[in-house]
Structure formats: structure tokens, C-alpha cells
Design a protein around this motif. Structure first.
Motif, PDB file in Angstrom:
ATOM      1  N   SER A   1       0.813  -1.221   0.000  1.00 37.59           N
ATOM      2  CA  SER A   1       0.000   0.000   0.000  1.00 37.59           C
ATOM      3  C   SER A   1       0.843   1.267   0.000  1.00 37.59           C
ATOM      4  CB  SER A   1      -0.933   0.006   1.213  1.00 37.59           C
ATOM      5  OG  SER A   1      -0.169  -0.092   2.411  1.00 37.59           O
ATOM      6  N   ASN A   2       2.096   1.174   0.454  1.00 39.04           N
ATOM      7  CA  ASN A   2       2.921   2.385   0.545  1.00 39.04           C
ATOM      8  C   ASN A   2       4.328   2.097   0.037  1.00 39.04           C
ATOM      9  OD1 ASN A   2       3.930   4.899   1.123  1.00 39.04           O
ATOM     10  ND2 ASN A   2       4.034   4.576   3.345  1.00 39.04           N
TER      11      ASN A   2
ATOM     12  N   GLU B   1       6.108   3.980  -1.756  1.00 40.49           N
ATOM     13  CA  GLU B   1       6.970   5.168  -1.820  1.00 40.49           C
ATOM     14  C   GLU B   1       7.932   5.199  -0.640  1.00 40.49           C
ATOM     15  OE1 GLU B   1       3.615   5.387  -2.285  1.00 40.49           O
ATOM     16  OE2 GLU B   1       3.893   5.468  -4.470  1.00 40.49           O
ATOM     17  N   ASP B   2       7.549   4.508   0.417  1.00 37.60           N
ATOM     18  CA  ASP B   2       8.418   4.378   1.586  1.00 37.60           C
ATOM     19  C   ASP B   2       9.537   3.390   1.227  1.00 37.60           C
ATOM     20  OD1 ASP B   2       9.617   3.464   4.010  1.00 37.60           O
ATOM     21  OD2 ASP B   2       7.855   4.097   5.137  1.00 37.60           O
TER      22      ASP B   2
ATOM     23  N   LYS C   1       9.964   0.229   3.475  1.00 34.08           N
ATOM     24  CA  LYS C   1       8.925  -0.780   3.290  1.00 34.08           C
ATOM     25  C   LYS C   1       9.062  -1.466   1.937  1.00 34.08           C
ATOM     26  CE  LYS C   1       5.400   1.153   6.369  1.00 34.08           C
ATOM     27  NZ  LYS C   1       4.031   1.698   6.471  1.00 34.08           N
ATOM     28  N   ARG C   2       9.373  -0.683   0.916  1.00 38.49           N
ATOM     29  CA  ARG C   2       9.564  -1.275  -0.408  1.00 38.49           C
ATOM     30  C   ARG C   2      10.735  -2.258  -0.395  1.00 38.49           C
ATOM     31  NH1 ARG C   2       8.064   0.573  -5.650  1.00 38.49           N
ATOM     32  NH2 ARG C   2       9.252  -0.508  -7.277  1.00 38.49           N
TER      33      ARG C   2
END
Length: 585
Positions: A484-485, A487-488, A491-492
Motif C-alpha cells: 500500500s505504501n 513510496e516508503d 517498506k519497499r
């Protein structure tokens, strides 16, 4: 229908035989198959359910249908399998476990409420089912109430209703192979728990005592290194006892950071990787102390409390999908956590006139990596039975490398090989081999330049994990990720790392589960005195009668190779095994 008479139990057997699919459940006085009593057996389908008082009725007329290949639906099948086998001598076959199916479907996703029958049922039907009556069976004696009988009857309906909701999702997400494999493996894993493993108490205590003595010796040496700091610290404590022995808590990050600073060593933390990088003898001493102390705390005298008072053996609890990769995990106690080079392994012993066979896949994850990437050099090396680590080092460093020539380069290549199977970053590699981040980055670049197909596969796996939100193994096992995120960057990076290693580790888990199923079936069909007693990632441990050890060893290797070959088809899958009086590898 509630059944209390032998003739009624015999009368329903033909009706059960005619049902295409059955649901099975049990009620017992406790959770331990060695000390509990079997109270009720519930069996039936969506139209007709029978609740049988197992204290009053013989279950023998039902043995043929329960031991047949007719599908039998259960939720947490391992529990009921163990109870029926140990308390009624019934070896249930072809189980369909709706709990494991739910885990396979949601693997990696948020499972609100967990995987209990009540939680899973609510997800599909948005209906609460009460499990309050379950506790009434604990240590139950006397007659059963209407509420208890109705509760038991409904536990036949719920898993079947759940299965029919799960099946479209299984087909839609192409999880047929994974679901079938997990269900096939249930009896084998349940048998490992029931069989248990024997342990040499005296040897265990001797090794533990030696570790305690070593820990105290190293602690004493460390206290001398920090003598000045400890003395100053004591002087700063107004009411300190001058006769008390001052020492540090060498597991405390804060205390150790302050003590190291007194030696002119400033660090952000005192974890293993940070200490390994320090060029000071005290860091090696701290690491050695922690290693001994971990042995004492993990494998001390308290470990022996896991020996079952009735069987005299240790019976672990294996979580069949304990990791999202599909690997098993183990608790109470965790035998998977005992290092392969640890003396403690030798404490797990075969019974009298018996032997232990320890068999493991050789370079399993690297063979899976070769299969999935189709890297020509990896494939050639495995086909020709070459030393892959030496080959990789030779190509990376452009100089001859073997176990005897430039062996330090081989070790670096080995760290890269195994690290990549776990999605290791440059920082992780630097920690692993004790070098700087720049050198680790350079090593990875050399590796990928030498093996572009490996690089392409790993990059593709990472990209697919991010774009699809899941990864798949050769057999179709899925692991979902939260994308969901993306761009982080942190996390990616986590999703990309898991996307690289999950297809590899998951395929390894599939191999082991298929091998466990086939071994259990083979032992039974050939009626040989051999049994599964443990499994650790890519390793299986079998105990058998001494006179059939050669036959059993050959069988274990052959079946494990065949299970590996089901997934890895481009190159041979190698299995190494050893025979000893104990767990030997």
C-alpha cells in the motif's frame, strides 16, 4: 443423532461409507493425547451428523471408513488425528484441514481474529459461532448435556460449510497444489509429534554444565578488562557493599555501551554485527560469553522439563505453516533452533536396538535458485557435481579457488551464495563476513556481473512482489505482501527482499512436506519398523530398527530425491544421510 450403543455405531457405518465426503471432530478431556480421554467422536455430512459416545461405544466398526481414502474434513486436523491414533488406534487418512487451507489463502495478509474455526467462519458468513461449551468437556465425567451434544454436532457442520466457501478461492488463486500438499502432510507431522524423540539426560546436563563453567570463566576475564570502570562505578554508588563482587550485565546494551566507552570504544549499539567489526579483543570475549550464556539459558536443566512423564520422550509442537514462506516452525521445545554443529544434538538418541538416520538436501536452496533462474553456470556446475562455491569465487575474483587454494575467497563466495537465497543486502553481507559496506557492495556487483541470470531472476522476483502484491513458488504457494505504501523506501525494500527469498524458501518447504508425506506412506505400505521423529528446514530425522537401517536409509534418500525432483527438474537433487546412535548432523 446421539449414539451410545455398540450396535448403533455399527449400524451407521454403511451410511458413512456412502457419503462422498465426511466431516470429523472429537471432544476430549484435555489437549495431551497421552493423558486425555476421548469423550466424543462426531462424524457426518451436511445432511446427517452423528455424535458418538466414545466411552460407551467401540469405534472399530468405523475404522474402515476413517482409515480409507475418503476425504475427511476437519479444522486443525492434527489435533483430532493425534487423539484418534493414540486413544483409539485409528490412523486417519486423506484429511482436509480447513485451518491450513485458510492459512494458505491468506498467507501474509491480515487474518482478523486468527485462524480458529470461529474466526474463519465469521470471515465467510459474518456470523458468530459460540465456542463457550468447549471448556465444559475438560475433565468431563458423567452424562452429556443437550447443550454439549448440540455443540459437538454443529462442529461437524461448520468445517464443511467453510470448505465450500474456500474452494472457489483456492481455484481462483491456483492454490490447488499447495492446499493438497499441506493436507497430505498433516498425518506425517502429527506422527512426528506423537513419536517424539528420546534424550540422554545425563549427557545433556554435562554439556550444559560445561557451558555454564565456560560462561563464568569468560565473564571473569571480561570483568578484569573492565576492572577500572567497575571500580569507578562502585565508588559512585553511595550504599554499595565494598565486599560485593562487581560485574556487568553483558546482555544489557546500555551498560555495555558505557563500559566500552571507558575503553575508548564508542558504538551505537552492542549487537552481534557491531561487535564483530570492532578491532579489539574485548569484542570477541563478549561474543564468546554471550554464546555460552545463550546455551545455558536456552538448553539448561529447564529444557529437560519437556520430557513427557508418561513416554519419557520429547514431543514438540510443529506449526505446519509457522513461517509465511511455508516453512515449519517448532515450539515446546524448539528443536529446529539447535545448531547443526552443537554437541546438544548428540543428546537426542535412538532407542535400544535402534538407529537414527539424519538426511538433508545438499545445497537445496541454491539448486532451487538454479532451477528458477536457469543460470547456465549454476546448472552446469550442479549437473557436473562441481563445487559451486569454488566456481563462484573463481569467476568473481578471476583467480583459481578451491577448498585448499585461496579458501578465504571461497568463504566469501559461499556467504554471497547463501545470502542471496535469503534476500541479503550489501549491509547484511558486510555483517556476515565482517567487511565494510563498500567492499560488500563490490562483492555483490562482481557476483551479478559473473551471473547475470541470477541477477535478472532476483530483480524480476522483487519487481513482481511489488507489482502483484504476492510471490509464488514453483508449486504455486503464495505469500502476500502489503504494497500500500511503496513510496516508503524501507517498506519497499522489505517487500523486495521477501519477494526474492520467498519463492526459494517456499519451494524448499514444499519439498520437505512432500518427502514427509511419501516417507510416512512408504513406511506404512512396506510395514517396516521406521518412524519420523524430527524435521529441520531441509533435514529429516528417522528412527528405525537396527536390522533394517540400510534398507531404510536407501528408502529415505530415494524418496527425498524424488520429492526434490518433483520441483527441481533441470538438475539432480542431492541428498546426504548419516546413520548413528543419535541425531548426528
Amino acid at each position: 443423532m446421539f449414539i451410545e450403543r455398540d450396535e448403533d455405531a455399527a449400524r451407521i457405518a454403511p451410511e458413512l461409507e456412502s457419503m462422498p465426503i465426511l466431516c470429523v471432530d472429537t471432544e476430549t478431556t484435555g489437549l495431551d493425547p497421552f493423558t486425555s480421554e476421548l469423550l466424543l467422536l462426531q462424524v457426518g455430512d451436511l445432511k446427517q451428523q452423528y455424535v458418538i459416545d466414545a466411552r460407551k461405544c467401540s469405534l472399530e466398526p468405523l475404522r474402515p471408513v476413517l482409515e480409507s481414502q475418503k476425504p475427511k474434513v476437519l479444522h486443525n486436523a492434527k489435533f483430532d488425528y493425534k487423539m484418534l491414533k493414540n486413544l483409539a488406534g485409528i490412523r486417519m487418512e486423506n484429511v482436509v484441514d480447513t485451518m491450513l487451507i485458510e492459512q494458505a489463502i491468506l498467507n501474509g495478509k491480515q487474518a482478523d481474529g486468527g485462524y480458529s474455526l470461529a474466526a474463519a467462519y465469521k470471515r465467510y458468513f459474518d456470523t458468530e459461532i459460540s465456542k463457550e461449551e468447549q471448556s465444559s468437556f475438560v475433565n468431563h465425567t458423567g452424562d452429556f448435556s443437550k447443550e454439549q451434544i448440540e455443540y459437538a454436532r454443529l462442529d461437524v457442520l461448520y468445517p464443511l460449510e467453510l470448505l465450500y466457501k474456500q474452494m472457489p478461492r483456492i481455484r481462483r488463486e491456483r492454490l490447488e497444489h499447495t492446499v493438497k500438499l499441506e493436507c497430505l502432510a498433516v498425518p506425517a507431522i502429527a506422527d512426528i509429534e506423537l513419536n517424539g524423540v528420546a534424550i540422554d539426560r545425563e549427557r545433556w546436563l554435562r554439556i550444559s554444565q560445561q557451558a555454564q563453567e565456560e560462561a563464568e570463566r569468560v565473564r571473569g576475564d571480561l570483568d578484569k578488562e573492565f576492572e577500572e570502570y567497575l571500580s569507578q562505578n562502585q565508588q559512585g554508588q553511595l550504599f554499595a557493599d565494598p565486599k560485593a563482587v562487581q560485574t556487568l550485565n553483558y546482555d544489557s546494551d546500555q551498560q555495555l555501551k558505557e563500559a566500552l566507552e571507558s575503553l575508548g570504544i564508542k558504538v551505537e549499539n552492542t549487537d552481534k554485527w557491531t561487535l564483530m567489526r570492532l578491532e579489539h579483543p574485548v569484542s570477541d570475549m563478549i561474543l564468546e560469553y554471550r554464546q555460552h550464556q545463550k546455551v545455558v539459558s536456552t538448553y539448561g536443566e529447564t529444557f529437560l522439563e519437556y520430557i513427557h512423564p508418561k513416554t519419557g520422550r520429547i514431543h514438540c509442537d510443529f506449526r505446519q505453516m509457522g513461517a509465511e514462506s511455508g516453512r515449519l516452525s517448532c515450539t515446546k521445545p524448539n528443536l529446529q533452533n539447535i545448531p547443526s554443529d552443537s554437541e546438544f544434538r548428540s543428546c537426542f538418541i535412538a532407542g535400544e536396538a535402534r538407529k537414527m538416520i539424519t538426511a538433508d538436501y545438499s545445497g537445496c536452496e541454491l539448486r532451487i535458485l538454479a532451477e528458477m533462474s536457469q543460470d547456465p553456470e549454476f546448472l552446469r556446475a550442479f549437473k557436473n557435481n562441481e563445487d559451486l562455491h569454488s566456481l563462484v569465487a573463481t569467476m568473481m575474483f578471476d583467480k583459481p579457488v578451491s577448498k585448499y587454494e585461496n579458501p578465504e575467497l571461497r568463504q566469501k563466495a559461499k556467504a554471497v551464495n547463501f545470502g542471496l537465497a535469503y534476500g541479503m543486502s550489501a549491509r547484511g553481507l558486510a555483517n556476515q563476513i565482517g567487511c565494510g559496506d563498500e567492499e560488500a557492495e563490490e562483492l555483490l556487483n562482481k557476483y551479478f556481473n559473473a551471473f547475470p541470470a541470477i541477477k535478472s531472476f532476483l530483480e524480476r522476483s522483487a519487481a513482481v512482489a511489488v507489482s502483484r502484491g504476492y510471490s509464488t513458488t514453483i508449486g504455486g504457494r503464495r505469500r502476500h505482501f502489503d504494497v500500500s505504501n511503496m513510496e516508503d523506501r524501507k517498506k519497499r525494500g522489505q517487500v523486495e527482499r521477501k519477494g526474492k527469498n520467498s519463492p526459494i524458501q517456499g519451494a524448499n518447504a514444499d519439498m520437505i512436506k512432500l518427502a514427509l508425506y511419501e516417507l510416512r506412506r512408504g513406511f506404512h505400505e512396506r510395514q517396516i519398523d521406521a518412524q519420523l521423529v524430527n524435521t529441520v528446514h531441509d533435514e529429516i530425522v528417522v528412527e528405525c530398527a537396527e536390522e533394517i537401517v540400510e534398507e531404510t536409509q536407501e528408502m529415505v534418500e530415494r524418496i527425498m530425491r524424488a520429492a526434490g525432483g518433483y520441483y527441481v527438474k533441470s538438475i539432480p537433487v542431492d541428498v546426504e544421510s548419516a546413520v548413528a546412535d543419535c541425531w548426528s548432523k
